[in-house]
Motif scaffolding. Structure first.
Motif, PDB file in Angstrom:
ATOM      1  N   ASP A  10       0.800  -1.287   0.199  1.00  0.00           N
ATOM      2  CA  ASP A  10       0.153  -0.223  -0.199  1.00  0.00           C
ATOM      3  C   ASP A  10       0.832   1.305  -0.137  1.00  0.00           C
ATOM      4  O   ASP A  10       0.719   2.081   0.951  1.00  0.00           O
ATOM      5  CB  ASP A  10      -1.158   0.040   1.370  1.00  0.00           C
ATOM      6  N   ARG A 181      -1.377 -10.307  12.702  1.00  0.00           N
ATOM      7  CA  ARG A 181      -0.470  -9.015  13.303  1.00  0.00           C
ATOM      8  C   ARG A 181       0.380 -10.329  14.080  1.00  0.00           C
ATOM      9  O   ARG A 181       0.476 -11.390  14.655  1.00  0.00           O
ATOM     10  CB  ARG A 181      -1.067  -8.266  13.502  1.00  0.00           C
ATOM     11  N   ARG A 211       1.247  -3.197   6.975  1.00  0.00           N
ATOM     12  CA  ARG A 211       2.892  -3.259   7.385  1.00  0.00           C
ATOM     13  C   ARG A 211       3.103  -3.630   8.367  1.00  0.00           C
ATOM     14  O   ARG A 211       4.212  -2.626   8.856  1.00  0.00           O
ATOM     15  CB  ARG A 211       1.317  -1.620   8.471  1.00  0.00           C
TER      16      ARG A 211
HETATM   17  O1  C5P Z   1      -0.967  -3.030   7.101  1.00  0.00           O
HETATM   18  P1  C5P Z   1      -2.233  -4.354   7.075  1.00  0.00           P
HETATM   19  O2  C5P Z   1      -1.745  -5.902   6.990  1.00  0.00           O
HETATM   20  O3  C5P Z   1      -3.333  -3.683   7.062  1.00  0.00           O
HETATM   21  O4  C5P Z   1      -2.401  -4.658   5.213  1.00  0.00           O
HETATM   22  C1  C5P Z   1      -3.383  -5.263   5.032  1.00  0.00           C
HETATM   23  C2  C5P Z   1      -4.094  -5.800   3.755  1.00  0.00           C
HETATM   24  O5  C5P Z   1      -5.298  -6.513   3.317  1.00  0.00           O
HETATM   25  C3  C5P Z   1      -4.509  -3.424   3.344  1.00  0.00           C
HETATM   26  O6  C5P Z   1      -4.423  -3.766   1.817  1.00  0.00           O
HETATM   27  C4  C5P Z   1      -5.745  -3.824   3.521  1.00  0.00           C
HETATM   28  O7  C5P Z   1      -6.567  -3.274   2.435  1.00  0.00           O
HETATM   29  C5  C5P Z   1      -6.547  -5.303   3.172  1.00  0.00           C
HETATM   30  N1  C5P Z   1      -7.693  -5.855   3.684  1.00  0.00           N
HETATM   31  C6  C5P Z   1      -8.047  -5.876   4.541  1.00  0.00           C
HETATM   32  N2  C5P Z   1      -9.109  -6.430   5.149  1.00  0.00           N
HETATM   33  C7  C5P Z   1     -10.127  -6.678   4.330  1.00  0.00           C
HETATM   34  C8  C5P Z   1      -9.958  -6.769   3.044  1.00  0.00           C
HETATM   35  C9  C5P Z   1      -8.045  -5.995   2.761  1.00  0.00           C
HETATM   36  O8  C5P Z   1      -7.616  -5.349   5.324  1.00  0.00           O
HETATM   37  N3  C5P Z   1     -10.631  -7.336   4.648  1.00  0.00           N
END
Ligand code: C5P
Length: 232
Positions: A10, A181, A211
């Motif tokens: 992202d 996480r 992240r």
């Molecule tokens: O940074 P993080 O690990 O939260 O990123 C998760 C990714 O998964 C992001 O690109 C977010 O838009 C995507 N996503 C999500 N939850 C969903 C669908 C997609 O976090 N239900």
């Protein structure tokens, strides 16, 4: 079908993405490219990532009339991405058309995944804004079943739903799960999270991690930790 850690890229633009990728010299990664980067940089960013040898989950979540989605999917298929996706809310006819558009002349195609209800949609908003009055988890499973019936390869869901999706749609139906996480890291804006190890235990096929890797002081070490916990 192998399991993998997909890194959610992202980033706002090419420069940030390249700086990130340069740290992984010689390594083949699976990257999720979303609307922000794709709209900012265009299809060339996809070609560049493929030239670097990485795999791509192009997360554009198509939702339109079947004919338009079919034609758009044919274009994405020529871009040689590995996974792309549609909204299951577009109906079975739209998902079937997407699959048709995606299939190349030689019969090969990228994997096609459905988004069920976005995690940003609460029961209350679904009922009041969309006039869908079934329980949210029932709607998610129904959409997943529609996707499976339409011939799609899987859905995006929470690791906590992966087991149920496999029960309803079959073991080989893929679950791609964000909301991951490390046990000792920041949760950020995610609400229901699981560790890579727990996601593995729950049966996720691919985890999408942003992240915890991209914003880590040492992204390469964070990626390796994630792979070790999920695949190890
Ligand atoms: O940074 P993080 O690990 O939260 O990123 C998760 C990714 O998964 C992001 O690109 C977010 O838009 C995507 N996503 C999500 N939850 C969903 C669908 C997609 O976090 N239900």
């Amino acid at each position: 079908m192998g399991k993998a850690v997909i890194i959610a890229c992202d980033f706002a633009g090419r420069k940030e993405l390249e700086a990130f990728l340069d740290q992984f010299e010689g390594e083949t990664l699976y990257l999720k490219i979303g609307m922000e980067l794709f709209y900012a940089e265009g299809p060339e960013i996809v070609r560049e990532i493929k030239r670097r040898g990485h795999k791509i989950f192009l997360d554009l979540k198509l939702h339109d009339i079947p004919n338009t989605v079919k034609k758009a999917m044919a274009v994405l298929s020529r871009l040689d991405v590995d996974i792309c996706n549609v909204h299951a809310a577009g109906t079975k006819a739209m998902m079937e058309a997407a699959l048709e558009g995606l299939t190349r002349e030689d019969g090969t195609r990228p994997l096609l995944i459905a988004v069920t209800q976005l995690t940003s949609t609460s029961q209350e908003r679904m009922t009041e804004d969309l006039l869908i009055d079934h329980p949210l988890d029932e709607v998610v499973m129904h959409y997943a079943k529609n996707a499976a019936d339409s011939g799609l390869d899987g859905v995006v869901c929470s690791p906590l739903e992966a087991g149920k999706v496999h029960d309803v749609c079959g073991k080989s139906f893929l679950t791609i799960t964000p909301g991951v996480r490390f046990a000792d890291s920041e949760v950020g804006d995610q609400v229901r999270v699981t560790t890579p190890e727990k996601a593995k235990e729950l049966g996720s096929d691919y985890i999408v991690v942003g992240r915890p890797i991209t914003a880590a002081p040492d992204p390469v070490a964070a990626y390796r930790r994630c792979v070790k916990e999920f695949l190890g």
